[in-house]
Design an enzyme around this catalytic site. Structure first.
Site, short mmCIF file in Angstrom:
data_model
loop_
_atom_site.label_atom_id
_atom_site.label_comp_id
_atom_site.label_asym_id
_atom_site.label_seq_id
_atom_site.Cartn_x
_atom_site.Cartn_y
_atom_site.Cartn_z
CD GLU A 41 -2.45 1.85 0.43
OE1 GLU A 41 -3.30 1.12 -0.10
OE2 GLU A 41 -2.23 3.04 0.07
CG ASN A 120 -6.27 5.75 3.48
OD1 ASN A 120 -6.69 6.47 2.58
ND2 ASN A 120 -7.02 4.83 4.06
CG HIS A 440 -19.79 5.51 -6.54
ND1 HIS A 440 -21.14 5.69 -6.33
CD2 HIS A 440 -19.22 5.43 -5.32
CE1 HIS A 440 -21.38 5.73 -5.02
NE2 HIS A 440 -20.24 5.57 -4.38
#
Ligand code: FAD
Length: 519
Positions: A41, A120, A440
């Protein structure tokens, strides 16, 4: 010299740590516990357990710090919640997210001025509202026979319920008023109902919002073969011949570059950065970045009539109150918009100073519209101009078609009807949010049944012509949905993860039987 904190080799490398990457980690932990899994990540860890929703952080200062830490290059910029009036035309991000600083709209096009991302552990799933409706009608992916079973599994992973707000005083009243307006010609499945939400209550009553932590679950956290590496930017997917063979990454804490070999690679780096990483890796199928779609969003607000202060929802604050709720007006093919109706504990528009708002009595109405899909709507990448992370920068090409404008117009009329049905509108005019507001974004690594140039991956999410490389996230959804997409993209991730588990378990069996034969 700083030490290499990464393994040299794993079975599965997962890029990104949002809900869809977490679904891969969870299913693999359950079905292939011997597989060595590394998750990379780019952003920092901001909550505990890793991936937990920031709304579960009780201390407001700590919550704000977690949001800022998620905002990558935008950290510190004003957000829509910053004090002061939001000026019309100002581009501002939601807390926990950041916007593209350039390339968001080409000349003469609509663009996606507020296209946003989060960097994050937990991705946007640490900041989301948790609405998890199932797709209906043309939103559904017709070629997946097992879609309903996959959606049910995604509901299990996300901890979805319709019961979380059932004790709240006002949502039932809101639903009755909405139902009287829309339910008449609808079959049960498409009638007004409580929004399925990814949330649960602790025994003592406190709400806990699901993030990637819930999706990972104890199965992942207790898996000794799973490791999460934060602050790790994957720069390239490596290939050996055609097949995926690992990742090249940079440790954001030291700037050092490393390679990790892997038998399978999963890229769940959001609908803009997943195609970016494939592009940067020289994996450039024709449909990559194309069919980009966002759900145009129309909003309106009304005040419920005849609500006494004693029926209210506790102290006013910002956003959705603990005691209120979210109602759902499902999409239909005839009315191609998805209604998310939330009671708010504060008014979204300024009211007179002597006008006290009973918390929960203001109803925020939102309709998300399904897009008219086009291959021309796309994110392109510029190898010559690096972005903040040193990756190829993005250029968005995006237009609302005539059909889109018509649907938006119909949504505006519908939202005014719904607003009048629930109470007294705060303003007669609905507001169309700038493109990108839905958060989205879909279609950029879409799934299809054949490698015919209109899709990037197979129904198992495996990239055509790159065996062992899987894509995850809303970009994989091939249909024009109006409903919130995360449940669907987690469902698709379940299918992909099962495929990887099958591959790994088969090869493990083969190597065990080879060993037995050579004994
Ligand atoms: P993400 O959660 O975006 O995670 C992707 C991760 O990949 C990020 O952490 C990113 O840092 C990382 N990454 C990117 N590039 C790299 C790289 N090269 N190397 C390493 N890591 C990388 N959806 C709904 O369905 N319902 C809702 O009610 C809803 N409400 C929302 C409200 C808000 C305020 C926000 C911000 C979002 C909302 N969404 C909602 C959207 C939802 O959060 C996303 O659909 C969901 O998080 C997508 O999951 P994902 O795993 O695909 O990607």
């Amino acid at each position: 010299m700083s030490a290499n904190r990464y393994p040299l080799e794993v079975d599965v490398a997962i890029v990104g740590s949002g809900p869809t990457s977490a679904a891969y980690a969870r299913i693999l932990s359950e079905l292939a516990p011997e597989a060595r899994i590394a998750m990379f990540e780019v952003g920092p860890s901001i909550s505990n357990p890793p991936g937990a929703h920031v709304k579960n952080i009780g201390d407001p200062a700590a919550r704000a710090a977690a949001q800022r830490a998620s905002e990558g290059p935008g950290a510190g910029a004003a957000t829509v919640n910053s004090p002061g009036e939001v000026k019309a035309g100002t581009r501002q991000a939601r807390p926990g997210t950041f916007l593209l600083t350039e390339g968001y709209a080409a000349d003469g096009e609509d663009g996606l001025p507020v296209a946003a991302m989060s960097s994050n552990v937990g991705g946007m799933g640490a900041h989301w509202t948790g609405a998890c409706p199932r797709p209906g009608g043309a939103e559904r992916i017709g070629f997946l026979d097992d879609l309903d079973a996959l959606l049910a599994e995604a509901e299990r992973l996300l901890g979805v319920t319709t019961q979380a707000f059932e004790q709240a005083p006002l949502p039932q009243k809101v639903r009755e008023l909405l139902a009287a307006q829309v339910d008449q010609d609808r079959v049960a499945e498409y009638r007004v109902q409580p929004m399925p939400l990814a949330v649960h209550r602790r025994p003592e009553g406190q709400l806990v919002w699901s993030g990637a932590d819930v999706v990972m679950g104890e199965a992942t956290r207790n898996n000794e073969n799973f490791t999460l590496f934060d602050n790790s930017l994957v720069r390239r997917v490596l290939t050996d011949g055609a097949a995926a063979s690992g990742v090249e990454l940079s440790d954001q804490l030291t700037g050092q570059q490393y390679q990790v070999a892997a038998r399978c690679v999963v890229v769940g780096a959001d609908a803009l950065r997943t195609p970016q990483l494939l592009w940067a890796s020289g994996i450039r199928p024709e449909a990559l970045g194309r069919y980009l779609n966002d759900q145009a969003q129309v909003v309106f607000a009304s005040r419920l009539r005849g609500v006494e202060a004693s029926q209210g929802a506790g102290a006013p604050g910002a956003g959705l109150s603990e005691q209120s709720g979210v109602s759902w007006v499902p999409y239909t093919d005839e009315e191609p918009f998805h209604g998310q109706i939330m009671q708010l504990d504060a008014s979204p528009v300024p009211l007179a100073d002597d006008d006290p708002v009973v918390p929960g009595s203001i109803v925020g109405l939102g309709l998300f519209c399904a897009k008219d899909l086009s291959a021309q709507d796309r994110v392109e990448f510029d190898d010559q101009v690096p972005d903040f992370y040193g990756m190829p920068s993005m250029r968005i090409h995006y237009r609302l078609s005539e059909a889109d404008h018509q649907v938006i117009e119909r949504a505006k009329q519908q939202i005014v009807r719904l607003g009048h049905a629930v109470g007294d509108p705060l303003d007669e005019r609905p507001f169309v949010m700038p493109p990108g507001s839905s958060l989205h974004y879909q279609g950029t690594t879409r799934m299809g049944t054949a490698d015919d140039g209109t899709s990037v991956c197979s129904p198992d999410s495996e990239v055509w012509q790159v065996p062992g490389l899987f894509v995850a996230g809303n970009g994989v959804i091939p249909t024009a949905t109006a409903c919130n997409p995360t449940l669907t993209s987690v469902a698709l991730a379940v299918r992909g993860a099962r495929r990887i588990a099958e591959k790994l378990n088969n090869s493990l069996l083969m190597s065990k039987s080879d060993n037995r034969m050579s004994e």
